[in-house]
Design an enzyme around this catalytic site. Structure first.
Site, short mmCIF file in Angstrom:
data_model
loop_
_atom_site.label_atom_id
_atom_site.label_comp_id
_atom_site.label_asym_id
_atom_site.label_seq_id
_atom_site.Cartn_x
_atom_site.Cartn_y
_atom_site.Cartn_z
NE ARG A 68 4.28 -7.64 4.76
CZ ARG A 68 3.22 -8.18 4.23
NH1 ARG A 68 3.16 -8.41 2.95
NH2 ARG A 68 2.19 -8.48 4.97
CD GLU A 105 -5.47 -9.39 9.76
OE1 GLU A 105 -4.63 -9.41 8.87
OE2 GLU A 105 -5.48 -8.49 10.64
#
Length: 182
Positions: A68, A105
């Protein structure tokens, strides 16, 4: 409330959240809703460009993180009269490159950058949509450092503050400023 704060608040009201995506326990923030609206897209880009110019140093290269960061980075680079360089996930770039493995994560990943994409001493701004634990941003900063770039700062739309990603990156790369819209 200042006009900028109103604009930022409006943008963040439009970001959708998808619980348990891409895996259980992760809440995915979907920024594509901002891109499909011409008015929201224009507002996002104007705010990012304003922040990029506020670093106060001539930026030579804007680095966008896969994927992105590729959506915002080129427009910011054009507005700064700078080049754009992608940092890609492993195996996506041709030619000579360097890589850096990192933890995010929900697992491990690898970022790569082409060897000749940043010249030593060039002023570099890194841009991405979101920072969570800071793993991808740390990897990108490390790649810029390995190529001899002068890291001016990092720019983001969203910081997931509870995961302390900005704090983690600034502990390793002391003094690196962040500009975060959220």
């Amino acid at each position: 409330m200042a006009a900028r704060d109103v604009a930022v608040k409006k943008l963040f009201e439009e970001i959708r959240e998808f619980p348990d995506f891409p895996q259980k326990g992760v809440n995915f923030r979907d920024l594509f809703s901002l891109l499909k609206s011409p008015d929201l897209l224009k507002s996002v880009m104007e705010l990012l460009i304003e922040d990029a110019k506020s670093f106060g140093t001539k930026i030579d290269i804007v680095v966008g993180l896969d994927s992105r960061g590729f959506l915002m980075g080129p427009s910011v680079a054009m507005s700064l009269d700078a080049g754009f360089v992608p940092v890609r996930k492993g195996g996506k770039l041709p030619g000579d490159k360097i890589s850096h493995e990192f933890e995010k994560e929900y697992g491990k990943d690898i970022f790569e950058i082409q060897n000749d994409s940043i010249k030593p001493g060039q002023n570099v701004l890194i841009i991405d949509d979101l920072i969570a634990t800071g793993g991808s941003m740390l990897a990108a900063c490390e790649l810029v450092r390995k190529l001899g770039g002068n890291l001016i700062g990092c720019q983001l739309l969203i910081e997931l503050t509870t995961l302390k990603g900005v704090e983690r990156v600034t502990k390793v790369f002391k003094g690196i400023p962040f500009k975060v819209l959220s």
